[in-house]
Design an enzyme around this catalytic site. Sequence first.
Site, PDB file in Angstrom:
ATOM      1  CG  ASP A   1      -1.826   1.273   1.182  1.00  0.00           C
ATOM      2  OD1 ASP A   1      -2.388   1.429   0.071  1.00  0.00           O
ATOM      3  OD2 ASP A   1      -2.428   1.707   2.181  1.00  0.00           O
TER       4      ASP A   1
ATOM      5  CD  GLU B   1       0.927  -5.811   6.835  1.00  0.00           C
ATOM      6  OE1 GLU B   1       0.180  -5.628   5.836  1.00  0.00           O
ATOM      7  OE2 GLU B   1       0.345  -5.113   8.132  1.00  0.00           O
TER       8      GLU B   1
ATOM      9  CE1 TYR C   1      -3.110   0.646  10.472  1.00  0.00           C
ATOM     10  CE2 TYR C   1      -2.340  -1.854   9.899  1.00  0.00           C
ATOM     11  CZ  TYR C   1      -2.038  -0.579  10.176  1.00  0.00           C
ATOM     12  OH  TYR C   1      -0.976  -0.082   9.629  1.00  0.00           O
TER      13      TYR C   1
ATOM     14  CD  GLU D   1       2.199  -1.466   9.441  1.00  0.00           C
ATOM     15  OE1 GLU D   1       1.028  -1.428   8.963  1.00  0.00           O
ATOM     16  OE2 GLU D   1       3.229  -1.914   8.675  1.00  0.00           O
TER      17      GLU D   1
END
Length: 605
Positions: free
Chosen positions: A165, A409, A462, A498
């Site tokens: 991303d 990831e 997240y 993160e």
Amino acid sequence: GVWSFRADFSPGRDAGFAQRWYRQPLRQSGPVIDMPVPASFNDITQDPSLENYVGWVWYEKEVLLPLRWLQDGLNTRVVLRFGSAHYYSIVWVNGVQVVEHEGGHLPFEADISSIVQGSPGIPCRITVALNNTLTPHTLPPGSIQYMNDKTRYPKNYFVQNIRFDFFNYAGIHRPVVLYTTPSVYIDDITVTTTSSESVAMVHYQVSVVGSALYSLSLTLRDQEGKVVATGDGPAGELKVPNPNLWWPYLMHENPGYRYFLEVKMQAQVNGALLEDIYTLPVGIRTVHVTSTQFLINGRPFYFHGVNKHEDADIRGKGLDWALIVKDFNLLRWLGANSFRTSHYPYAEEIMDLCDAYGIVVIDECPGVGIKMPESFGNKSLQHHLVVMEELVRRDKNRPSVVMWSVANEPASELPPAAYYFKTVIAHTKALDPSRPVTFVSDANYAVDHGAPYVDVICVNSYFSWYHDPGHLEVIPLQLTTQFENWYKTYQKPIIQSEYGADSVPGLHSDPPLMFSEEYQKAMLKEYHSVFDKKRKEYVIGELIWNFADFMTNQGTTRVLGNKKGIFTRQRQPKSAAFVLRERYWKIANESSCLPPITKSHILFL
């Protein structure tokens, strides 16, 4: 400087492509435009086809070399060095190919002595063919997808698919330099340090190329220029009494202390005395990991920092000194003591400032978006090992680098990930036994095949954003469960590598709604309440995603890029920046190491 530039507009790495241009100056073979270096080429022009261009581009520049470089051909070596170029590079000098390099974020160079030293007074023409195509076996991986429906797409229409991303900026991103050495020269230096209360040992190895007959002398000076130790020979140790240790920012009143190791080589060649001198900054510090702590110089270190990107308006990923210095001022204002080089190695100039300021670094290779099964095969693995060799060679002597990260990831739940990461991590440890190794996971703890091989667990999550969007109330339970599952399974310290939420600057909502500045603040506070409980146990760090907004591919969930920054892309603070600043300084003030002036100027109620 400004180089001549042309895009080739032919996809892939076609055989024989290079025969078209490199034998004659680029300007003679068709239209060119001016292109700044260092910079990404994508945002420089008004041409939309260049913004998302995939394929070959050409750079060229002519320079006049100093005559003294060319007059002593037997004893002088002329080197052309690129700080980085994304992604695959082929370089010619005066029409002669001198180097190929795969990988977009690490330096490469070529000895061009034999080419230029026969032509004094003639401009040296440097030509670079650069291809930003990503395949399943590049790092990062990607794939080219041809759209064959002729009712919807033009002939030969294709797209570059990626599984990360951030925008795949391309170009010559870091400085290009020409330099000289003697024909016998210092090729590499490796330094490691150990210390006790009253004495430190600086262990060194020096590699010399060009002759087996040479002498080496070493002088270690402190920051005031005083000689504290001397030595000789290609390997040994220097004893430093009462050393000043390298400490992280906010962990000591004098962070980032460095000594300077001068290495002098002398050799007799053809009756001439050759001398090569290199000065290496050295920070004396140790790193150790237990089941619950990360120790720097024997004391617990808590990562309170950020994730970043090399990303800015206009220049993309191009090196920008003004932006770099601004970012370090913001990091210190924030009270951040660390960052991860998400998701690729950053410029050497950035790393130099980390060493000098005491900013701790988790140094990450470009292993982002490793999702496809074919990206775990032997071809990908062998390239990954080479990338780690290049990264360790570049950054192994940096005191700021306390841990290597080999991926972000990946699809580590796939069975081939076990052998893949066991191999990459073992190789990295063999290259550098002095540092722990990790990778950053978003996989389920129970099926992560790479986690058994890391020294520190790094987890991205997240909650209330990609999972249960809008439901802040689920964060405490889900985050607590996450930590407890990972620790119970692996008994290793954990970094929340993160977490975060997008916020559009100036968008407000009370009660907090997604994409508002208030929602970003509220999410951070929910995470922080859990961090404060778990950092008393085995959580050793928290890195916000992200330091600043950054560009991504276009998509329905991205409005001019990713907006998870606590600063805008132009480095203006959002509300969350003040929340994080208050927290980070509060954590720092818990330490008795802070200088009195720092404590007296900051009071939180």
